[in-house]
Design a protein around this motif. Structure first.
Motif, PDB file in Angstrom:
ATOM      1  N   GLN A   9      10.653  11.638 -29.351  1.00 17.22           N
ATOM      2  CA  GLN A   9      11.103  10.352 -28.892  1.00 17.22           C
ATOM      3  C   GLN A   9      11.880  10.581 -27.509  1.00 17.22           C
ATOM      4  O   GLN A   9      12.748  11.241 -27.370  1.00 17.22           O
ATOM      5  CB  GLN A   9      11.964   9.725 -30.161  1.00 17.22           C
ATOM      6  CG  GLN A   9      12.501   8.517 -29.797  1.00 17.22           C
ATOM      7  CD  GLN A   9      13.473   7.880 -30.729  1.00 17.22           C
ATOM      8  OE1 GLN A   9      14.053   8.573 -31.625  1.00 17.22           O
ATOM      9  NE2 GLN A   9      13.723   6.661 -30.781  1.00 17.22           N
ATOM     10  N   PHE A  10      11.428   9.327 -26.697  1.00 17.90           N
ATOM     11  CA  PHE A  10      12.239   9.381 -25.269  1.00 17.90           C
ATOM     12  C   PHE A  10      13.004   7.922 -25.399  1.00 17.90           C
ATOM     13  O   PHE A  10      12.274   6.972 -25.585  1.00 17.90           O
ATOM     14  CB  PHE A  10      11.120   9.568 -24.187  1.00 17.90           C
ATOM     15  CG  PHE A  10      12.029   9.500 -22.880  1.00 17.90           C
ATOM     16  CD1 PHE A  10      12.525  10.769 -22.682  1.00 17.90           C
ATOM     17  CD2 PHE A  10      11.915   8.153 -22.223  1.00 17.90           C
ATOM     18  CE1 PHE A  10      13.266  10.693 -21.159  1.00 17.90           C
ATOM     19  CE2 PHE A  10      12.540   8.227 -21.052  1.00 17.90           C
ATOM     20  CZ  PHE A  10      13.264   9.093 -20.512  1.00 17.90           C
ATOM     21  N   GLN A  11      14.434   7.943 -24.915  1.00 18.18           N
ATOM     22  CA  GLN A  11      15.045   6.877 -24.914  1.00 18.18           C
ATOM     23  C   GLN A  11      15.700   6.933 -23.364  1.00 18.18           C
ATOM     24  O   GLN A  11      16.307   7.843 -22.950  1.00 18.18           O
ATOM     25  CB  GLN A  11      16.184   6.899 -25.705  1.00 18.18           C
ATOM     26  CG  GLN A  11      15.861   6.856 -27.224  1.00 18.18           C
ATOM     27  CD  GLN A  11      16.875   6.950 -28.297  1.00 18.18           C
ATOM     28  OE1 GLN A  11      17.978   7.605 -27.737  1.00 18.18           O
ATOM     29  NE2 GLN A  11      16.918   6.944 -29.397  1.00 18.18           N
ATOM     30  N   ILE A  25      17.322   0.901  -9.075  1.00 21.88           N
ATOM     31  CA  ILE A  25      17.174   0.887 -10.514  1.00 21.88           C
ATOM     32  C   ILE A  25      18.398   0.213 -11.052  1.00 21.88           C
ATOM     33  O   ILE A  25      19.613   0.631 -11.034  1.00 21.88           O
ATOM     34  CB  ILE A  25      16.796   2.152 -11.238  1.00 21.88           C
ATOM     35  CG1 ILE A  25      15.762   2.832 -10.629  1.00 21.88           C
ATOM     36  CG2 ILE A  25      16.455   2.251 -12.681  1.00 21.88           C
ATOM     37  CD1 ILE A  25      14.304   2.430 -10.555  1.00 21.88           C
ATOM     38  N   ASP A  26      18.266  -0.931 -11.903  1.00 28.32           N
ATOM     39  CA  ASP A  26      19.399  -1.670 -12.647  1.00 28.32           C
ATOM     40  C   ASP A  26      19.219  -1.710 -13.831  1.00 28.32           C
ATOM     41  O   ASP A  26      18.384  -2.593 -14.254  1.00 28.32           O
ATOM     42  CB  ASP A  26      19.796  -2.803 -11.559  1.00 28.32           C
ATOM     43  CG  ASP A  26      20.736  -3.465 -12.074  1.00 28.32           C
ATOM     44  OD1 ASP A  26      21.776  -2.870 -12.745  1.00 28.32           O
ATOM     45  OD2 ASP A  26      20.957  -4.854 -11.874  1.00 28.32           O
ATOM     46  N   ALA A  27      19.845  -1.148 -14.830  1.00 28.17           N
ATOM     47  CA  ALA A  27      20.013  -1.290 -16.126  1.00 28.17           C
ATOM     48  C   ALA A  27      18.724  -1.211 -16.955  1.00 28.17           C
ATOM     49  O   ALA A  27      18.146  -2.203 -17.509  1.00 28.17           O
ATOM     50  CB  ALA A  27      20.663  -2.508 -16.558  1.00 28.17           C
ATOM     51  N   VAL A  28      17.788  -0.199 -16.781  1.00 27.46           N
ATOM     52  CA  VAL A  28      16.301  -0.267 -17.120  1.00 27.46           C
ATOM     53  C   VAL A  28      16.728   0.455 -18.725  1.00 27.46           C
ATOM     54  O   VAL A  28      17.128   1.691 -18.541  1.00 27.46           O
ATOM     55  CB  VAL A  28      15.576   0.668 -16.304  1.00 27.46           C
ATOM     56  CG1 VAL A  28      14.140   0.692 -16.770  1.00 27.46           C
ATOM     57  CG2 VAL A  28      15.147  -0.375 -15.198  1.00 27.46           C
ATOM     58  N   ALA A  63      24.054   5.189 -13.454  1.00 33.39           N
ATOM     59  CA  ALA A  63      24.400   4.820 -14.570  1.00 33.39           C
ATOM     60  C   ALA A  63      23.584   4.987 -15.831  1.00 33.39           C
ATOM     61  O   ALA A  63      22.381   5.208 -15.550  1.00 33.39           O
ATOM     62  CB  ALA A  63      24.459   3.277 -14.316  1.00 33.39           C
ATOM     63  N   GLY A  64      24.057   4.944 -17.006  1.00 35.52           N
ATOM     64  CA  GLY A  64      22.949   4.968 -18.194  1.00 35.52           C
ATOM     65  C   GLY A  64      22.656   6.394 -18.427  1.00 35.52           C
ATOM     66  O   GLY A  64      23.065   7.472 -18.071  1.00 35.52           O
ATOM     67  N   SER A  65      21.578   6.659 -19.353  1.00 35.98           N
ATOM     68  CA  SER A  65      21.028   7.992 -19.624  1.00 35.98           C
ATOM     69  C   SER A  65      19.661   8.069 -20.006  1.00 35.98           C
ATOM     70  O   SER A  65      19.314   7.003 -20.514  1.00 35.98           O
ATOM     71  CB  SER A  65      22.000   8.449 -20.818  1.00 35.98           C
ATOM     72  OG  SER A  65      21.806   7.587 -21.857  1.00 35.98           O
TER      73      SER A  65
END
Length: 169
Positions: A9-11, A25-28, A63-65
């Protein structure tokens, strides 16, 4: 892929990347499971390669992970054998032969070396394994990169413009 079965699984969650204060890239966010495929499309400069590099752990997100789970356990994406990446701008050691690059990549792992060489054969590169990569055409270099990505036998394979420089056949 090898015959082993595993749960993958990839998130990607709210991934973001800026260059010079401009969001590329913005909140993908997306999730992929065993055997899933995701295709990123868009015009040149829209951030497709940046997104793929973030997912492969080759760029640090602002941002994000991005997370990879293999058999339910968190797995390292970058720097290990869990993620294979190929792109037309990927560079190998041009002064070394294809066979020497494979040996360097797998440093004594006979099974992975054999798997890479078998993918080279599938991509028509067997006669050129003793040729320095600096002598390869753009298409041959791309086929070599794809052979190395598939030959890694990683749970996650990320291909950026995989058909670049390849002839139609």
């Amino acid at each position: 892929r090898s015959e082993r079965t595993m749960s993958v699984q990839f998130q990607a969650e709210n991934l973001g990347k800026e260059y010079g204060g401009r969001a590329v890239i913005d909140a993908v966010s997306f999730n992929l499971r065993d055997g899933s495929t995701l295709c990123a499309t868009g015009p040149n400069g829209s951030g497709k390669s940046t997104l793929l590099r973030l997912c492969a752990g080759l760029l640090r997100s602002d941002a994000g992970s991005a997370r990879l789970f293999v058999d339910g356990l968190r797995a390292d994406i970058a720097g290990g054998r869990n993620c294979a990446y190929a792109a037309p701008d990927l560079r190998w050691y041009g002064e070394l032969t294809a066979r020497e690059n494979i040996a360097l990549l797998h440093s004594g792992d006979a099974e992975r070396t054999s798997l890479c060489e078998s993918f080279c054969a599938r991509f028509g590169l067997s006669p050129f394994l003793g040729t320095r990569l600096a002598e390869y055409s753009s298409g041959m270099s791309q086929r070599f990169s794809l052979s190395m990505a598939f030959g890694l036998d990683a749970p996650l394979v990320i291909l950026d413009e995989p058909s670049s420089f390849l002839d139609s056949e």
